[in-house]
Design an enzyme around this catalytic site. Structure first.
Site, PDB file in Angstrom:
ATOM      1  N   GLY A  86       0.823  -1.215   0.000  1.00 21.25           N
ATOM      2  CA  GLY A  86       0.000   0.000   0.000  1.00 21.25           C
ATOM      3  C   GLY A  86       0.850   1.256   0.000  1.00 21.25           C
ATOM      4  N   GLY A 107      -0.270   4.275   0.231  1.00 24.50           N
ATOM      5  CA  GLY A 107      -1.095   5.375   0.745  1.00 24.50           C
ATOM      6  C   GLY A 107      -0.249   6.220   1.694  1.00 24.50           C
ATOM      7  CB  VAL A 108      -1.225   8.913   4.068  1.00 19.76           C
ATOM      8  CG1 VAL A 108      -0.508   9.830   5.037  1.00 19.76           C
ATOM      9  CG2 VAL A 108      -2.049   9.712   3.070  1.00 19.76           C
ATOM     10  CD  GLU A 146      -1.394   1.461  -4.320  1.00 17.82           C
ATOM     11  OE1 GLU A 146      -1.218   1.685  -3.119  1.00 17.82           O
ATOM     12  OE2 GLU A 146      -2.491   1.090  -4.794  1.00 17.82           O
ATOM     13  CB  VAL A 169       0.237  -8.156  -2.135  1.00 20.17           C
ATOM     14  CG1 VAL A 169       0.565  -9.348  -1.235  1.00 20.17           C
ATOM     15  CG2 VAL A 169       1.418  -7.192  -2.223  1.00 20.17           C
ATOM     16  CB  ALA A 191       0.359   0.426   5.053  1.00 18.66           C
ATOM     17  CB  ALA A 242      -6.153  13.481  14.100  1.00 24.15           C
ATOM     18  CG  HIS A 252      12.088  38.563   1.732  1.00 25.03           C
ATOM     19  ND1 HIS A 252      12.078  37.572   0.784  1.00 25.03           N
ATOM     20  CD2 HIS A 252      13.367  39.027   1.781  1.00 25.03           C
ATOM     21  CE1 HIS A 252      13.286  37.450   0.266  1.00 25.03           C
ATOM     22  NE2 HIS A 252      14.086  38.320   0.848  1.00 25.03           N
TER      23      HIS A 252
HETATM   24  P1  FAD Z   1      -9.171   6.627  17.290  1.00 22.90           P
HETATM   25  O1  FAD Z   1      -8.008   7.507  17.362  1.00 22.90           O
HETATM   26  O2  FAD Z   1      -9.030   5.286  16.662  1.00 22.90           O
HETATM   27  O3  FAD Z   1      -9.701   6.470  18.791  1.00 22.90           O
HETATM   28  C1  FAD Z   1     -10.762   5.657  19.126  1.00 22.90           C
HETATM   29  C2  FAD Z   1     -10.601   5.239  20.576  1.00 22.90           C
HETATM   30  O4  FAD Z   1     -11.781   4.599  21.000  1.00 22.90           O
HETATM   31  C3  FAD Z   1      -9.465   4.248  20.805  1.00 22.90           C
HETATM   32  O5  FAD Z   1      -8.697   4.650  21.896  1.00 22.90           O
HETATM   33  C4  FAD Z   1     -10.192   2.936  21.112  1.00 22.90           C
HETATM   34  O6  FAD Z   1      -9.479   2.116  21.999  1.00 22.90           O
HETATM   35  C5  FAD Z   1     -11.444   3.448  21.768  1.00 22.90           C
HETATM   36  N1  FAD Z   1     -12.599   2.549  21.679  1.00 22.90           N
HETATM   37  C6  FAD Z   1     -13.116   1.946  20.583  1.00 22.90           C
HETATM   38  N2  FAD Z   1     -14.223   1.252  20.903  1.00 22.90           N
HETATM   39  C7  FAD Z   1     -14.396   1.410  22.232  1.00 22.90           C
HETATM   40  C8  FAD Z   1     -15.352   0.938  23.157  1.00 22.90           C
HETATM   41  N3  FAD Z   1     -16.407   0.197  22.776  1.00 22.90           N
HETATM   42  N4  FAD Z   1     -15.212   1.281  24.457  1.00 22.90           N
HETATM   43  C9  FAD Z   1     -14.189   2.051  24.869  1.00 22.90           C
HETATM   44  N5  FAD Z   1     -13.252   2.542  24.029  1.00 22.90           N
HETATM   45  C10 FAD Z   1     -13.372   2.210  22.751  1.00 22.90           C
HETATM   46  N6  FAD Z   1      -4.303  11.516  10.971  1.00 22.90           N
HETATM   47  C11 FAD Z   1      -3.945  12.801  10.822  1.00 22.90           C
HETATM   48  O7  FAD Z   1      -4.806  13.680  10.804  1.00 22.90           O
HETATM   49  N7  FAD Z   1      -2.630  13.153  10.695  1.00 22.90           N
HETATM   50  C12 FAD Z   1      -1.632  12.238  10.700  1.00 22.90           C
HETATM   51  O8  FAD Z   1      -0.459  12.589  10.594  1.00 22.90           O
HETATM   52  C13 FAD Z   1      -1.985  10.874  10.867  1.00 22.90           C
HETATM   53  N8  FAD Z   1      -1.031   9.919  10.899  1.00 22.90           N
HETATM   54  C14 FAD Z   1      -1.378   8.623  11.120  1.00 22.90           C
HETATM   55  C15 FAD Z   1      -0.384   7.659  11.157  1.00 22.90           C
HETATM   56  C16 FAD Z   1      -0.696   6.338  11.387  1.00 22.90           C
HETATM   57  C17 FAD Z   1       0.406   5.307  11.445  1.00 22.90           C
HETATM   58  C18 FAD Z   1      -2.066   5.961  11.596  1.00 22.90           C
HETATM   59  C19 FAD Z   1      -2.435   4.543  11.876  1.00 22.90           C
HETATM   60  C20 FAD Z   1      -3.063   6.919  11.532  1.00 22.90           C
HETATM   61  C21 FAD Z   1      -2.740   8.253  11.296  1.00 22.90           C
HETATM   62  N9  FAD Z   1      -3.725   9.251  11.214  1.00 22.90           N
HETATM   63  C22 FAD Z   1      -3.358  10.551  11.008  1.00 22.90           C
HETATM   64  C23 FAD Z   1      -5.162   8.945  11.350  1.00 22.90           C
HETATM   65  C24 FAD Z   1      -5.638   9.271  12.760  1.00 22.90           C
HETATM   66  O9  FAD Z   1      -4.878   8.545  13.684  1.00 22.90           O
HETATM   67  C25 FAD Z   1      -7.108   8.971  12.881  1.00 22.90           C
HETATM   68  O10 FAD Z   1      -7.826   9.674  11.889  1.00 22.90           O
HETATM   69  C26 FAD Z   1      -7.636   9.372  14.248  1.00 22.90           C
HETATM   70  O11 FAD Z   1      -6.941   8.727  15.274  1.00 22.90           O
HETATM   71  C27 FAD Z   1      -9.135   9.078  14.363  1.00 22.90           C
HETATM   72  O12 FAD Z   1      -9.578   9.515  15.595  1.00 22.90           O
HETATM   73  P2  FAD Z   1     -10.816   8.840  16.316  1.00 22.90           P
HETATM   74  O13 FAD Z   1     -10.919   9.524  17.647  1.00 22.90           O
HETATM   75  O14 FAD Z   1     -11.983   8.818  15.434  1.00 22.90           O
HETATM   76  O15 FAD Z   1     -10.407   7.315  16.543  1.00 22.90           O
HETATM   77  P1  AMP Z   2      -4.792   4.194   2.041  1.00 17.56           P
HETATM   78  O1  AMP Z   2      -6.213   3.703   1.918  1.00 17.56           O
HETATM   79  O2  AMP Z   2      -4.580   5.607   1.598  1.00 17.56           O
HETATM   80  O3  AMP Z   2      -4.203   3.909   3.395  1.00 17.56           O
HETATM   81  O4  AMP Z   2      -3.941   3.332   1.014  1.00 17.56           O
HETATM   82  C1  AMP Z   2      -3.939   1.942   0.983  1.00 17.56           C
HETATM   83  C2  AMP Z   2      -3.422   1.501  -0.371  1.00 17.56           C
HETATM   84  O5  AMP Z   2      -3.226   0.092  -0.374  1.00 17.56           O
HETATM   85  C3  AMP Z   2      -4.372   1.824  -1.533  1.00 17.56           C
HETATM   86  O6  AMP Z   2      -3.708   2.656  -2.444  1.00 17.56           O
HETATM   87  C4  AMP Z   2      -4.677   0.441  -2.129  1.00 17.56           C
HETATM   88  O7  AMP Z   2      -4.745   0.485  -3.545  1.00 17.56           O
HETATM   89  C5  AMP Z   2      -3.492  -0.407  -1.678  1.00 17.56           C
HETATM   90  N1  AMP Z   2      -3.774  -1.850  -1.637  1.00 17.56           N
HETATM   91  C6  AMP Z   2      -4.864  -2.466  -1.126  1.00 17.56           C
HETATM   92  N2  AMP Z   2      -4.786  -3.822  -1.272  1.00 17.56           N
HETATM   93  C7  AMP Z   2      -3.598  -4.089  -1.898  1.00 17.56           C
HETATM   94  C8  AMP Z   2      -2.916  -5.279  -2.332  1.00 17.56           C
HETATM   95  N3  AMP Z   2      -3.433  -6.511  -2.143  1.00 17.56           N
HETATM   96  N4  AMP Z   2      -1.702  -5.158  -2.946  1.00 17.56           N
HETATM   97  C9  AMP Z   2      -1.153  -3.931  -3.121  1.00 17.56           C
HETATM   98  N5  AMP Z   2      -1.751  -2.788  -2.744  1.00 17.56           N
HETATM   99  C10 AMP Z   2      -2.950  -2.834  -2.137  1.00 17.56           C
END
Ligand code: FAD
Ligand code: AMP
Length: 475
Positions: free
Chosen positions: A188, A190-191, A211, A245, A276, A327, A451
């Protein structure tokens, strides 16, 4: 006896904890329940973002970029670094301590605002009651006038690529590697895939990104995406597009990956494989049977534009509902809902949500891509300014990339701003504000930018829209 609250929030990620804090600021009695448990067994608020997403990834991106710059760039500045070595243990300790500081900060904020933070699993029962199960097996029920569901998302898994948490891993595991894998596979582009691939590439891994799609970063303006691909390839990321994949399996101390592209089937051996391929909404045991909250066909909780579910006084925000999984999008939804519950005004402008990819150069955008504007049929004009012509970027030795603005020909409205370059994620803030106020290109043209700053690139791109750039060539 059950406890009674005005608002109970389930989930303390970046959507849930701001909802709880704003509701408390609105003088409501609030509890926020979260079940997150870290790999060391500790409980923490902050959700994916603070514990396993935005924050730890940015901590490692920063450290790895410093390492790479010390290795490849310092000499250009006349700084000679002898015997540069990587101490991954210290780097990972710093990452963990940044996370701990931030998650502890939520406890402090909860206390300061009077939010009752509860560690445990929450389930919505009939009549807006919330059943809480603690990790120690204790149970209690909260009565709530309003419930906000903010349960977030979880990584998508591929059936034919079974995780073992050691060799075949998700993004969370990949942030916590204790050694640099010699060969890293990422499924993947993606980001998340690109950010994690960049971290480990800078620290020394040979990285192959597989990808399935032919198009690179389809959601990004394609001028910017092309520039990004050029830089990432130059940095040594082996980006294979159109490579789907089909399966992977652990064999001894390595992983065998099978993928197919236009040329046929291929196999690849890596030491670690990161899956990812996106994230999906997380609603496990969140809703008691027959509660009436609807999920769509992809598992997202159905809501209207104000995050109301179909059930009275039950709201849902963040990754568990439609819209970009970001987020800051969740945070604004959380705040909107808490204000609406208190009878105040609340709105999220879904058209003006910025996105950032923290690669080097960084990529950031807001609004429509040139491709989207073209497809809409609205006549448009484009201005581009390269960082190569920015004095500040040159002084920083960070002159790769460009700022690009797409504006309407008819009324000069700014429709999209796209940046690839140094601090793009910070620069996009100006564009977000401009678009939030429906700025015209001329508004940005007439705004004075200090600037020498990187933000002059946005100014010059706005001037270039009308072929009035001073420091760039008006092509
Ligand atoms: P979450 O952050 O997933 O929080 C949900 C919480 O609810 C969790 O703590 C979970 O344990 C809890 N929960 C779930 N169900 C229950 C339940 N029934 N009872 C009690 N608790 C529960 N976004 C950005 O904007 N910028 C970034 O740079 C960025 N980088 C990222 C990098 C990575 C590697 C990943 C994986 C994500 C990234 N994101 C980024 C995405 C971002 O993390 C999510 O969009 C964001 O965390 C979503 O927030 P949320 O509060 O909806 O959910
Ligand atoms: P994102 O949804 O931005 O996190 O990106 C995930 C990426 O994974 C997308 O661009 C998908 O096209 C890619 N992807 C999903 N399934 C597969 C796979 N089986 N092999 C390679 N890439 C994949």
């Amino acid at each position: 006896m059950s406890e009674a609250y005005d608002v109970v929030v389930i989930g303390a990620g970046p959507a849930g904890y701001p909802a709880a804090i704003r509701a408390a600021q609105n003088k409501l009695k609030v509890a926020c329940v979260d079940e997150w448990q870290n790999t060391d067994g500790s409980f923490a608020f902050g959700g994916t973002c603070l514990n396993a997403g935005c924050i730890p990834s940015k901590a490692l991106l920063e450290s790895s970029e410093l390492f790479q710059r010390a290795k490849d760039e310092f000499a250009v500045h006349g700084i000679k670094v002898g015997g540069l070595t990587l101490d991954l243990q210290t780097m990972q300790k710093r990452r963990a301590s940044v996370v701990k500081t931030m998650t502890n900060g939520i406890n402090t904020l909860f206390k300061a605002n009077g939010v009752v933070g509860i560690q445990g699993h929450g389930q919505l029962l009939a009549g807006n009651r919330v059943l809480i199960k603690g990790a120690d097996g204790t149970e209690k029920t909260l009565e709530a006038k309003h419930v906000v569901l903010a349960s977030g998302s979880t990584p998508v898994r591929l059936q034919s690529v079974p995780h073992d948490g050691k060799y075949i891993v998700d993004s969370w595991n990949a942030l916590e590697f204790d050694a640099v894998p010699a060969r890293l596979g990422v499924i993947g582009a993606g980001v998340i895939g690109l950010e994690l691939g960049s971290v480990w590439r800078r620290l020394g891994s040979e990285v192959v990104v597989l990808e399935a799609l032919q198009e690179f970063l389809p959601m990004v303006d394609q001028t910017i995406a092309k520039e990004a691909m050029r830089h990432l390839k130059k940095q040594g990321l082996d980006l294979k597009l159109g490579a789907k994949v089909s399966s992977a399996a652990v064999k001894g101390d390595a992983v065998d990956v099978l993928y197919s592209d236009g040329q046929g089937e291929h196999s690849l051996q890596v030491d670690k494989l990161v899956v990812a391929v996106g994230r999906r909404p997380f609603t496990r045991d969140l809703l008691a049977q027959g509660i009436g909250v609807q999920l769509d066909e992809r598992g997202f909780i159905k809501v209207d534009e104000h995050c109301r579910t179909g059930v009275a006084n039950v709201w849902a925000v963040g990754d568990v509902v439609r819209g970009p999984m970001l987020a800051h999008k969740g945070k604004e939804e959380g705040v909107m809902v808490a204000d609406l519950i208190a009878g105040h005004y609340g709105e999220v402008n879904y058209k003006v949500i910025p996105s950032v990819i923290y690669t080097a150069p960084e990529i950031a955008w807001v609004g429509q891509t040139e491709g989207q504007v073209k497809a809409s049929g609205r006549p448009y004009k484009v201005g581009v300014f390269p960082f190569a012509a920015s004095g500040r970027a040159r002084a920083m030795e960070q002159a790769a990339g460009m700022a690009k603005i797409v504006s309407a020909k008819d009324d000069d409205e700014v429709l999209g701003v796209h940046v690839i370059g140094p601090m793009a994620g910070e620069l996009i803030g100006e564009a977000v504000l401009a678009m939030e106020y429906s700025a015209s290109t001329e508004d940005i043209q007439r705004t004075i930018h200090a600037h020498p700053t990187l933000s002059e690139a946005i100014h010059e791109a706005a001037l270039a829209v009308d072929k009035k750039a001073i420091d760039g060539l008006n092509r």
